[in-house]
Enzyme design. Structure first.
Site, short mmCIF file in Angstrom:
data_model
loop_
_atom_site.label_atom_id
_atom_site.label_comp_id
_atom_site.label_asym_id
_atom_site.label_seq_id
_atom_site.Cartn_x
_atom_site.Cartn_y
_atom_site.Cartn_z
N ASN A 77 0.83 -1.20 0.00
CA ASN A 77 0.00 0.00 0.00
C ASN A 77 0.87 1.25 0.00
O ASN A 77 1.83 1.32 0.78
CB ASN A 77 -0.88 0.00 1.26
CG ASN A 77 -2.06 0.94 1.18
OD1 ASN A 77 -2.58 1.22 0.10
ND2 ASN A 77 -2.49 1.44 2.31
N ASP B 159 5.93 -4.94 2.01
CA ASP B 159 4.74 -4.43 2.71
C ASP B 159 3.65 -5.52 2.65
O ASP B 159 3.93 -6.66 2.98
CB ASP B 159 4.33 -3.09 2.05
CG ASP B 159 3.23 -2.35 2.77
OD1 ASP B 159 3.53 -1.63 3.75
OD2 ASP B 159 2.07 -2.45 2.33
N TRP B 160 2.44 -5.17 2.26
CA TRP B 160 1.38 -6.18 2.22
C TRP B 160 1.66 -7.27 1.19
O TRP B 160 1.15 -8.39 1.31
CB TRP B 160 0.03 -5.52 1.96
CG TRP B 160 -0.56 -4.94 3.20
CD1 TRP B 160 -0.65 -3.62 3.52
CD2 TRP B 160 -1.09 -5.66 4.32
NE1 TRP B 160 -1.21 -3.47 4.76
CE2 TRP B 160 -1.50 -4.70 5.28
CE3 TRP B 160 -1.25 -7.01 4.61
CZ2 TRP B 160 -2.06 -5.07 6.50
CZ3 TRP B 160 -1.82 -7.37 5.82
CH2 TRP B 160 -2.22 -6.41 6.75
N GLU C 298 10.88 -4.82 3.92
CA GLU C 298 9.91 -4.13 4.78
C GLU C 298 8.66 -4.99 4.96
O GLU C 298 7.53 -4.58 4.67
CB GLU C 298 9.57 -2.76 4.20
CG GLU C 298 10.63 -1.71 4.46
CD GLU C 298 10.71 -1.35 5.95
OE1 GLU C 298 9.76 -0.79 6.49
OE2 GLU C 298 11.76 -1.66 6.57
N HIS D 61 10.80 3.03 4.21
CA HIS D 61 9.86 1.93 3.94
C HIS D 61 9.85 1.56 2.46
O HIS D 61 9.91 0.38 2.12
CB HIS D 61 8.46 2.31 4.40
CG HIS D 61 7.47 1.19 4.26
ND1 HIS D 61 7.60 -0.01 4.94
CD2 HIS D 61 6.34 1.06 3.51
CE1 HIS D 61 6.60 -0.82 4.63
NE2 HIS D 61 5.82 -0.19 3.75
#
Length: 298
Positions: free
Chosen positions: A43, A108-109, A132, A274
């Site tokens: 995201n 991330d996701w 991350e 990130h």
């Protein structure tokens, strides 16, 4: 894709492909030939995040980078966009492309989706590279202090809707603040383009509410705890790419990975928060390519 080694190209010069998954069109790009390497974003990004990474890996593999449903150039249906919805779309995507056994690169996701696939269908995962990553359920006390208030607000019913849906705050504020270098206007325009309206931001709005923090939401917390156990038990080759200071992967998380994960390599990719692919895509691409070339045969 003709960026020099020191350049970070803003252009996204890949042909678009689409596949139908459970009533929605899913967009993806690909480059190279050979065994599949699937790049999964988080995201509020898209396959665009990998634009400068893929050219390093494409000489060695078939690189495939989808846009998750509700993001990038994929369709944006009126869905709840829960984690399990995204997982169902992803597994349908892999099946429709005939990808039976893959190397996954997750950020991330995208890392959470990759890790859940490792837990649910371990035979489909040849190897796993993480950046991350969402490794385990979180606690507010451990959440990065510079993002803690913002994420608390984004999880609130009304305030969160205003920040993410009305003001597009995840794209306009969180994304550029989690990159060390200033993103260019052209790059920001690429990230803005998929989300011109409140309705188009449904997936971006839901993702902060899916993060398992202090046990909520309970279903995602249980799912992440389960894939954390599977990750620790898995013998598949793993690569952890981390930055300094990092966002959700910092020194403590790197140390945990080194102490708990088998068959792991770690690579420091330099300064980053990130969205590491926007600070050192060439270092990341070289590290993935070097690791991938050394993977054992299937």
């Amino acid at each position: 894709m003709a960026a020099g080694e020191g350049d970070i190209a803003a252009a996204f010069d890949y042909a678009s492909h689409y596949v139908e998954v459970a009533g929605a069109r899913m967009h993806y790009v690909e480059a190279g030939r050979g065994e599949p390497v699937v790049f999964l974003h988080g995201n509020p990004t898209s396959a665009y995040l990998w634009r400068n990474v893929i050219p390093h890996v494409a000489p060695h593999a078939r690189c495939i980078a989808p846009d998750l449903v509700g993001m990038g150039r994929s369709d944006k249906p009126a869905s709840r966009y829960r984690f399990r919805d995204h997982y169902a779309w992803l597994t349908d995507f892999l099946g429709r492309l005939g990808l039976e056994r893959v190397t996954l690169v997750g950020h991330d996701w995208g890392s959470a989706l990759a890790l859940h696939l490792l837990a649910e269908e371990p035979g489909r995962v040849r190897a796993l590279a993480l950046l991350e990553a969402i490794l385990a359920p979180a606690r507010w006390a451990d959440f990065p202090v510079e993002f803690r208030l913002g994420f608390r607000l984004m999880r609130m019913p009304v305030v969160g809707w205003v920040i993410v849906s009305a003001l597009n705050g995840f794209v306009e504020q969180v994304l550029p603040r989690a990159v060390v270098r200033p993103l260019t206007r052209a790059e920001m325009d690429h990230y803005r383009a998929p989300f011109p309206t409140v309705a188009s931001r449904r997936a971006v709005r839901q993702w902060p509410r899916e993060i398992p923090i202090d046990g909520r939401p309970a279903d995602v917390a249980a799912l992440v705890a389960a894939y954390n156990r599977a990750l620790q038990a898995s013998p598949v080759p793993k690569l952890l790419l981390y930055a300094r200071p990092g966002g959700i992967i910092r020194e403590r998380e790197v140390a945990w990975c080194r102490g708990h994960l088998a068959n792991l390599e770690t690579v420091d990719v330099g300064p980053g928060i990130h969205y590491l692919q926007e600070d050192n895509p060439h270092g990341i691409g070289r590290a993935i390519a070097d690791w991938y070339r050394r993977l054992p045969d299937r």
